[in-house]
Design an enzyme around this catalytic site. Structure first.
Site, PDB file in Angstrom:
ATOM      1  N   ASP A   1       0.828  -1.206   0.000  1.00 33.21           N
ATOM      2  CA  ASP A   1       0.000   0.000   0.000  1.00 33.21           C
ATOM      3  C   ASP A   1       0.869   1.265   0.000  1.00 33.21           C
ATOM      4  OD1 ASP A   1      -2.197  -1.649   0.354  1.00 33.21           O
ATOM      5  OD2 ASP A   1      -2.152  -1.433   2.539  1.00 33.21           O
TER       6      ASP A   1
HETATM    7  N1  URA Z   1      -1.288  -5.990   3.838  1.00 37.11           N
HETATM    8  C1  URA Z   1      -1.721  -4.718   3.853  1.00 37.11           C
HETATM    9  O1  URA Z   1      -2.736  -4.436   4.468  1.00 37.11           O
HETATM   10  N2  URA Z   1      -1.038  -3.794   3.186  1.00 37.11           N
HETATM   11  C2  URA Z   1       0.089  -4.059   2.505  1.00 37.11           C
HETATM   12  O2  URA Z   1       0.685  -3.166   1.921  1.00 37.11           O
HETATM   13  C3  URA Z   1       0.543  -5.381   2.507  1.00 37.11           C
HETATM   14  C4  URA Z   1      -0.167  -6.325   3.171  1.00 37.11           C
END
Ligand code: URA
Length: 238
Positions: free
Chosen positions: A106
């Site tokens: 993310d």
């Molecule tokens: N899980 C998440 O919530 N975000 C990420 O970036 C990776 C795994």
């Protein structure tokens, strides 16, 4: 822009033959460019041209590269962003291969992100069911009860489907938050954040520290380096 180079040099770069032998092939009328036989020696081509030797299209072999990046917060892990935000590729200079991220982190998540130009590798490592473990350090709000930790381990329902068993350990307890180490084998969208939210403990900070048996190590945020073939094997847990 694609640079034009002499046909025999291009052929040599494609691994067809030495330049000298390539010249012989050209002279013998065995080479076509965009459907037309070329026997003229100074002829120049670019990667946009369709070059055939004995009727078979030839292509430049791209070296396969594997890179690990410590992704900082505030970057999208796609090749381009319709909203014009910075992408992880903005952090990688001097790599001429067309690399792209394997899976996603993310915008606000930090840590280990692999980039490669190896399509088979990228496919295998993001294909549902292949079960490569990913390790995260998640700082969550509050202090999850034993029941909440068990729920995370056994699976919580996201989008009507239970998550697969996860490894969950408490690493540190702070005054208003708790640091968890979470190991998952799936790659569902925002999975760790949604799992923690589902048990009432939203994620404040999230970092990926390992993919398979490959650990991020001491790369600083924004830094990257090439992986050795031994390290690439560690990703698959070999
Ligand atoms: N899980 C998440 O919530 N975000 C990420 O970036 C990776 C795994």
């Amino acid at each position: 822009m694609d640079k034009k180079i002499r046909l025999q040099k291009y052929m040599a770069q494609c691994g067809i033959a030495s330049r000298r032998h390539s010249e012989e092939l050209i002279q013998a009328g065995r080479v076509k460019v965009n459907g037309k036989t070329v026997t003229q020696m100074g002829f120049r081509v670019s990667e946009q041209d369709r070059v055939e030797v004995d009727g078979k299209i030839i292509k430049k072999e791209e070296k396969l590269v594997y890179i690990m990046l410590n992704k900082p917060s505030g970057y999208v892990s796609t090749v381009s962003d319709p909203e014009g935000r910075k992408t992880v590729l903005d952090l990688i200079d001097g790599v001429s291969e067309r690399i792209y991220p394997v899976g996603r982190l993310d915008y606000d998540t930090t840590g280990l992100l692999i980039l490669t130009n190896d399509g088979d590798f990228a496919f295998e490592n993001t294909h549902p069911g292949h079960e490569i473990k990913k390790t995260y350090i998640a700082e969550v709000l509050g202090k999850p009860s034993d029941k909440a930790l068990e729920a995370l381990r056994n699976g919580v329902v996201l989008d009507g489907r239970k998550t697969a068993p996860a490894g969950v350990e408490v690493v540190d307890i702070k005054s208003k938050s708790t640091v968890l180490k979470i190991i998952i084998h799936e790659g569902r969208n925002r999975q760790v954040r949604r799992m923690c939210e589902a048990v009432g403990h939203p994620v404040l900070k999230l970092k990926r520290t390992a993919v398979g048996n490959l650990a991020l190590g001491d790369l600083k945020p924004g830094e990257w380096r090439y992986l050795s073939s031994k390290e690439v094997k560690l990703i698959r847990g070999k």
